[in-house]
Design a protein around this motif. Structure first.
Motif, PDB file in Angstrom:
ATOM      1  N   GLN A 126       0.845  -1.189   0.000  1.00  0.00           N
ATOM      2  CA  GLN A 126       0.000   0.000   0.000  1.00  0.00           C
ATOM      3  C   GLN A 126       0.883   1.242   0.000  1.00  0.00           C
ATOM      4  OE1 GLN A 126      -3.134  -0.633  -0.284  1.00  0.00           O
ATOM      5  NE2 GLN A 126      -4.027   1.422  -0.229  1.00  0.00           N
ATOM      6  N   GLY A 127       0.632   2.152  -0.919  1.00  0.00           N
ATOM      7  CA  GLY A 127       1.484   3.326  -1.041  1.00  0.00           C
ATOM      8  C   GLY A 127       2.717   3.106  -1.880  1.00  0.00           C
ATOM      9  N   GLY A 128       2.872   1.892  -2.427  1.00  0.00           N
ATOM     10  CA  GLY A 128       4.023   1.602  -3.276  1.00  0.00           C
ATOM     11  C   GLY A 128       3.963   2.385  -4.585  1.00  0.00           C
ATOM     12  N   MET A 129       5.137   2.589  -5.188  1.00  0.00           N
ATOM     13  CA  MET A 129       5.246   3.426  -6.368  1.00  0.00           C
ATOM     14  C   MET A 129       5.377   2.575  -7.642  1.00  0.00           C
ATOM     15  SD  MET A 129       5.163   6.319  -4.805  1.00  0.00           S
ATOM     16  CE  MET A 129       5.550   7.460  -6.140  1.00  0.00           C
ATOM     17  N   PHE A 130       4.692   3.019  -8.691  1.00  0.00           N
ATOM     18  CA  PHE A 130       4.861   2.441 -10.025  1.00  0.00           C
ATOM     19  C   PHE A 130       5.249   3.590 -10.945  1.00  0.00           C
ATOM     20  CE2 PHE A 130       3.830   1.080 -14.251  1.00  0.00           C
ATOM     21  CZ  PHE A 130       4.006  -0.288 -14.265  1.00  0.00           C
ATOM     22  N   VAL A 131       6.414   3.460 -11.588  1.00  0.00           N
ATOM     23  CA  VAL A 131       6.944   4.552 -12.416  1.00  0.00           C
ATOM     24  C   VAL A 131       7.264   4.000 -13.795  1.00  0.00           C
ATOM     25  CG1 VAL A 131       8.632   6.408 -12.578  1.00  0.00           C
ATOM     26  CG2 VAL A 131       7.974   5.525 -10.317  1.00  0.00           C
ATOM     27  N   ALA A 132       6.761   4.685 -14.831  1.00  0.00           N
ATOM     28  CA  ALA A 132       6.958   4.241 -16.207  1.00  0.00           C
ATOM     29  C   ALA A 132       7.354   5.415 -17.086  1.00  0.00           C
ATOM     30  CB  ALA A 132       5.679   3.605 -16.746  1.00  0.00           C
ATOM     31  N   SER A 133       8.247   5.163 -18.040  1.00  0.00           N
ATOM     32  CA  SER A 133       8.612   6.185 -19.015  1.00  0.00           C
ATOM     33  C   SER A 133       8.202   5.727 -20.401  1.00  0.00           C
ATOM     34  CB  SER A 133      10.120   6.464 -18.970  1.00  0.00           C
ATOM     35  OG  SER A 133      10.852   5.338 -19.422  1.00  0.00           O
ATOM     36  N   VAL A 134       7.685   6.660 -21.190  1.00  0.00           N
ATOM     37  CA  VAL A 134       7.296   6.379 -22.571  1.00  0.00           C
ATOM     38  C   VAL A 134       7.721   7.560 -23.438  1.00  0.00           C
ATOM     39  CG1 VAL A 134       5.311   4.979 -21.890  1.00  0.00           C
ATOM     40  CG2 VAL A 134       5.000   7.412 -22.324  1.00  0.00           C
ATOM     41  N   PRO A 135       7.873   7.355 -24.739  1.00  0.00           N
ATOM     42  CA  PRO A 135       8.074   8.509 -25.610  1.00  0.00           C
ATOM     43  C   PRO A 135       6.851   9.420 -25.528  1.00  0.00           C
ATOM     44  CG  PRO A 135       8.520   6.440 -26.776  1.00  0.00           C
ATOM     45  CD  PRO A 135       7.866   6.083 -25.490  1.00  0.00           C
ATOM     46  N   ASN A 136       7.052  10.695 -25.704  1.00  0.00           N
ATOM     47  CA  ASN A 136       5.947  11.652 -25.633  1.00  0.00           C
ATOM     48  C   ASN A 136       4.793  11.181 -26.525  1.00  0.00           C
ATOM     49  OD1 ASN A 136       4.208  13.887 -26.104  1.00  0.00           O
ATOM     50  ND2 ASN A 136       5.853  15.300 -25.617  1.00  0.00           N
ATOM     51  N   PRO A 137       3.604  10.907 -25.964  1.00  0.00           N
ATOM     52  CA  PRO A 137       2.493  10.395 -26.777  1.00  0.00           C
ATOM     53  C   PRO A 137       2.014  11.385 -27.835  1.00  0.00           C
ATOM     54  CG  PRO A 137       1.771  10.874 -24.532  1.00  0.00           C
ATOM     55  CD  PRO A 137       3.257  10.964 -24.533  1.00  0.00           C
ATOM     56  N   HIS A 138       2.166  12.682 -27.581  1.00  0.00           N
ATOM     57  CA  HIS A 138       1.810  13.685 -28.587  1.00  0.00           C
ATOM     58  C   HIS A 138       2.745  13.564 -29.792  1.00  0.00           C
ATOM     59  CE1 HIS A 138       0.290  17.470 -30.202  1.00  0.00           C
ATOM     60  NE2 HIS A 138       1.547  17.832 -30.401  1.00  0.00           N
ATOM     61  N   TRP A 139       4.016  13.336 -29.524  1.00  0.00           N
ATOM     62  CA  TRP A 139       5.015  13.140 -30.578  1.00  0.00           C
ATOM     63  C   TRP A 139       4.720  11.875 -31.370  1.00  0.00           C
ATOM     64  CZ3 TRP A 139       9.255   9.447 -30.592  1.00  0.00           C
ATOM     65  CH2 TRP A 139      10.225   9.683 -31.584  1.00  0.00           C
ATOM     66  N   ILE A 140       4.351  10.786 -30.658  1.00  0.00           N
ATOM     67  CA  ILE A 140       4.013   9.530 -31.323  1.00  0.00           C
ATOM     68  C   ILE A 140       2.832   9.736 -32.274  1.00  0.00           C
ATOM     69  CG2 ILE A 140       3.108   7.201 -30.981  1.00  0.00           C
ATOM     70  CD1 ILE A 140       5.977   7.347 -30.177  1.00  0.00           C
ATOM     71  N   LYS A 141       1.808  10.459 -31.815  1.00  0.00           N
ATOM     72  CA  LYS A 141       0.628  10.701 -32.642  1.00  0.00           C
ATOM     73  C   LYS A 141       0.981  11.524 -33.880  1.00  0.00           C
ATOM     74  CE  LYS A 141      -4.127  12.444 -32.365  1.00  0.00           C
ATOM     75  NZ  LYS A 141      -4.045  13.466 -33.436  1.00  0.00           N
ATOM     76  N   THR A 142       1.809  12.556 -33.704  1.00  0.00           N
ATOM     77  CA  THR A 142       2.204  13.398 -34.826  1.00  0.00           C
ATOM     78  C   THR A 142       2.993  12.589 -35.854  1.00  0.00           C
ATOM     79  OG1 THR A 142       2.276  15.360 -33.403  1.00  0.00           O
ATOM     80  CG2 THR A 142       3.463  15.476 -35.487  1.00  0.00           C
TER      81      THR A 142
END
Length: 254
Positions: A126-142
């Motif tokens: 409880q209270g544990g952290m989940f951290v994820a990195s992705v390429p900018n989704p706006h950039w991916i869409k463009t």
């Protein structure tokens, strides 16, 4: 062979290391999803983390194990390496934080992300952290809207030249981006140059799915996570459409 070239290519990249050290500080033990060759795993253990590195690629796991064996016994005790599919892994250990670095999170479909988050929620305290990195989704869409759908029409950009670790021959590293049905495919092209003029090419491809910031937010909320920060780079800048990345820092709440 190609795994070795990938390791050499990315070995010197450390710009994100301070961020991952900071985001896992006080949140042991750490589960690193997609640990690969251990670019982050060993430095995080050196920083004092107790860490479990998980990856499906056996060659990467074997390389990482050989590197861990070169470290002190104290550090070796802080690292556990598991070969497994992160989408299927449901370990019994409870973690203080789970991280999925290196833009890996966006290679999964919406269904796969929901499955991954469900498993993660079960393995976090409880209270544990989940951290994820992705390429900018706006950039991916463009890019998706403007890139060609055939690799023959895609531009190839020279990134760098590395030395092959076994024969010291030059390897030219290039990249190209291609639009796919569900996002963009990022190809890394490794061209080994031989003295007789021959070129041997190895290709590593990764597809990043289309997903908006709002989609990511709703998926985390549905899995019982609260998004507490949305960063645009590893120096802590706020996320914007022009940011290189989207880094989601979340906390398990239910």
């Amino acid at each position: 062979m190609c795994d070795t070239l990938v390791q050499v290519h990315h070995a010197d990249y450390t710009d994100d290391l301070p961020f991952w050290e900071s985001s896992t500080d006080g949140n042991d033990p750490v589960l690193e999803l997609g640990c690969g060759h251990g670019r982050l795993t060993i430095p995080l253990a050196r920083a004092g983390r107790k860490i479990v590195g998980l990856d499906l690629n056996l060659t990467c796991i074997q390389y990482l194990q050989s590197e861990i064996e070169k470290e002190t016994q104290d550090l070796q005790k802080r690292i556990t390496i598991i070969q497994a599919d992160m989408l299927q892994y449901q370990g019994e250990q409870i973690f203080g934080s789970i991280i999925i670095p290196c833009n890996t999170y966006s290679i999964f479909s919406a269904e796969e992300r929901r499955h991954l988050l469900g498993n993660a929620a079960q393995m976090l305290n409880q209270g544990g952290m989940f951290v994820a990195s992705v390429p900018n989704p706006h950039w991916i869409k463009t890019l998706y809207e403007n890139l060609p759908g055939d690799e023959k029409d895609a531009e190839t950009d020279l990134e760098t030249i590395i030395q092959h670790p076994e024969n010291n021959q030059p390897v030219q590293v290039s990249s190209r981006l291609v639009s796919t049905s569900g996002g963009i495919r990022w190809d890394w092209l490794y061209d080994q140059m031989f003295p007789d003029g021959r070129v041997e090419r190895f290709v590593i491809s990764t597809e990043h799915h289309l997903a908006s910031l709002e989609t990511y937010q709703s998926e985390f909320q549905a899995a019982g996570f609260k998004v507490i920060d949305q960063l645009g780079d590893f120096d802590g800048a706020a996320y914007e459409n022009e940011s290189p990345y989207l880094i989601l820092v979340t906390r398990k709440e239910s």
